[in-house]
Design an enzyme around this catalytic site. Structure first.
Site, mmCIF file in Angstrom:
data_model
loop_
_atom_site.group_PDB
_atom_site.id
_atom_site.type_symbol
_atom_site.label_atom_id
_atom_site.label_comp_id
_atom_site.label_asym_id
_atom_site.label_seq_id
_atom_site.Cartn_x
_atom_site.Cartn_y
_atom_site.Cartn_z
ATOM 1 N N HIS A 166 -7.447 -4.551 10.032
ATOM 2 C CA HIS A 166 -7.153 -4.367 8.603
ATOM 3 C C HIS A 166 -5.878 -5.113 8.204
ATOM 4 O O HIS A 166 -4.986 -5.341 9.026
ATOM 5 C CB HIS A 166 -7.119 -2.884 8.192
ATOM 6 N N ASN A 199 -7.714 -2.495 14.072
ATOM 7 C CA ASN A 199 -9.113 -2.747 13.691
ATOM 8 C C ASN A 199 -9.254 -3.981 12.793
ATOM 9 O O ASN A 199 -10.301 -4.204 12.212
ATOM 10 C CB ASN A 199 -9.713 -1.515 12.999
ATOM 11 N N GLU A 248 -9.764 -1.603 5.229
ATOM 12 C CA GLU A 248 -10.414 -1.282 6.499
ATOM 13 C C GLU A 248 -11.681 -2.132 6.677
ATOM 14 O O GLU A 248 -12.198 -2.694 5.695
ATOM 15 C CB GLU A 248 -10.791 0.209 6.504
ATOM 16 N N ASP A 275 0.807 -1.220 0.000
ATOM 17 C CA ASP A 275 0.000 0.000 0.000
ATOM 18 C C ASP A 275 0.843 1.275 0.000
ATOM 19 O O ASP A 275 2.048 1.236 0.230
ATOM 20 C CB ASP A 275 -0.960 0.001 1.209
HETATM 21 C C1 F6R Z 1 1.160 -1.325 6.007
HETATM 22 C C2 F6R Z 1 0.118 -2.343 6.236
HETATM 23 C C3 F6R Z 1 -0.748 -2.243 7.444
HETATM 24 C C4 F6R Z 1 0.073 -2.457 8.726
HETATM 25 C C5 F6R Z 1 -0.805 -2.328 9.952
HETATM 26 C C6 F6R Z 1 -0.004 -2.486 11.228
HETATM 27 O O1 F6R Z 1 1.845 -1.585 4.812
HETATM 28 O O2 F6R Z 1 -0.026 -3.236 5.454
HETATM 29 O O3 F6R Z 1 -1.770 -3.194 7.378
HETATM 30 O O4 F6R Z 1 0.654 -3.735 8.681
HETATM 31 O O5 F6R Z 1 -1.416 -1.081 9.964
HETATM 32 O O6 F6R Z 1 0.890 -1.418 11.330
HETATM 33 P P1 F6R Z 1 2.036 -1.428 12.420
HETATM 34 O O7 F6R Z 1 2.951 -2.536 12.083
HETATM 35 O O8 F6R Z 1 2.706 -0.081 12.264
HETATM 36 O O9 F6R Z 1 1.373 -1.611 13.739
#
Ligand code: F6R
Length: 268
Positions: free
Chosen positions: A138, A136, A143, A67
Site C-alpha cells: 500500500h 502489502n 490497500e 492519511d
Molecule cells: C502512512 C502511510 C503508509 C506508510 C506505510 C509504511 O502515512 O502513508 O503508507 O508509509 O504503512 O509504514 P511504516 O513506515 O510505519 O512501515
C-alpha cells in the site's frame, strides 16, 4: 524510476534529507506531501536538525499529509496529526496555516475528501510527495485492490495493516479499522515522488512495486506510470530485487554506495 540502494536506514535518511534540501533550495515555495509511520522518522529528525542548524527554512513550505485514521481526534496520541506534530511540525518554522491534514472526525466524509483535493489544487499541486510502503504494497492507506485512479476517500484497512500498526497503539482493539487517504490517482499527480523503504519486511512489496506488473494488488506498482520517481532503500529492503546491477549502473556504482550522486546526473 531511479532506484538507489544504500547500506542501511541511516544512509537512506541522509540521502532523503539531501534530496529534500536540494529541492527546497531550488524552489522559493514548496508544496510537500508527507507520509507518517516509522520509515520517515529518521528523515524528520534530520529535517529538524537541519532547521536548527540553519540549513533549511520551512516558512514557505506547504504540507499535505497522506492519511489519517477515522475516529481519532487531532490530539489523540495515536493520530497521525499528533505523530506529525511531535516528530516534525512542532520543531520547525512551518506556518500553521500551511499545514494540511485529513480529519479523523469529519462531519461529512465525502465533502471533506473533496475539500482536501481542492486545497491541493488551490496551492498549485504537490511538488514533492514523500511515501513509505506497506508490507502489502500500500501507499498512503490505499490497500490492495484500491483503484489505481482512486481519489481521496475513506478506506477499510486490511487485517494485515491493522496488525502492522498495532505497535503504535496500547491494544490491538484500539487500532481503527478505517482511514481517510489520498487516492493513488491523487498521489500520481504530484510532480515528483520520493519513496523510502527500509527493512527486510518491505522486500517483497518493494520488488513487486519496482519489478512486478502494474496491478491494484500492489497499489505502489502504479508508481511505474509516473515519470519522476526516486526510490531510496536499504539493502535489507532491496534483497528481493533482481535488477540491482542495472540500478547501480544507472546510479554510478560508487555514488550508489555513498549516496553522493549529483542531482544533475539523476536519470529516471
Ligand atoms: C502512512 C502511510 C503508509 C506508510 C506505510 C509504511 O502515512 O502513508 O503508507 O508509509 O504503512 O509504514 P511504516 O513506515 O510505519 O512501515
Amino acid at each position: 524510476m531511479q532506484v538507489l540502494i544504500h547500506s542501511d536506514q541511516e544512509k537512506v535518511a541522509e540521502h532523503a534529507y539531501d534530496f529534500l534540501r536540494h529541492i527546497m533550495k531550488k524552489r522559493k515555495r514548496l508544496v510537500l506531501g508527507l507520509a507518517s509511520g516509522s520509515t520517515p522518522l529518521r528523515l524528520f529528525r534530520k529535517m529538524v536538525a537541519g532547521f536548527t542548524a540553519g540549513e533549511v527554512d520551512f516558512s514557505s513550505v506547504y504540507t499535505f499529509n497522506l492519511d489519517e485514521y477515522v475516529g481519532l481526534k487531532p490530539d489523540d496520541l495515536q493520530s497521525y496529526h499528533c505523530f506529525m506534530r511531535a516528530s516534525l511540525f512542532d520543531h520547525v518554522n512551518l506556518n500553521k496555516d500551511n499545514v494540511h491534514f485529513l480529519s479523523g472526525i469529519p462531519e461529512d466524509i465525502e465533502r471533506h475528501c473533496e475539500d482536501y483535493e481542492q486545497q491541493i489544487r488551490e496551492v498549485g499541486g504537490i511538488d514533492l510527495q514523500i511515501l513509505g510502503i506497506g508490507r502489502n504494497g500500500h501507499i498512503g492507506f490505499n490497500e490492495p485492490t484500491s483503484s489505481l485512479a482512486s481519489r481521496t476517500r475513506m478506506v477499510i484497512l486490511t487485517q494485515g495493516t491493522i496488525r502492522d500498526n498495532e505497535r503504535f497503539f496500547p491494544n490491538k482493539e484500539d487500532v481503527p479499522g478505517r482511514a481517510l487517504t489520498m487516492g493513488v490517482g491523487t498521489i500520481l499527480e504530484a510532480r515528483e515522488l520520493l519513496l523510502l523503504a527500509t527493512g527486510s519486511e518491505k522486500a517483497r512489496a518493494l520488488a513487486a512495486m519496482i519489478e512486478g506488473p502494474v496491478t491494484a494488488m500492489c497499489p505502489a506498482s502504479a508508481l511505474q506510470m509516473h515519470p519522476s520517481v526516486t526510490v531510496l532503500c536499504d539493502q535489507a529492503a532491496a534483497q528481493k530485487l533482481t535488477h540491482t546491477e542495472y540500478y547501480e549502473q544507472v546510479a554510478g556504482k560508487e555514488n550508489a554506495a555513498t549516496g553522493n550522486l549529483p542531482y544533475e546526473q539523476r536519470q529516471t
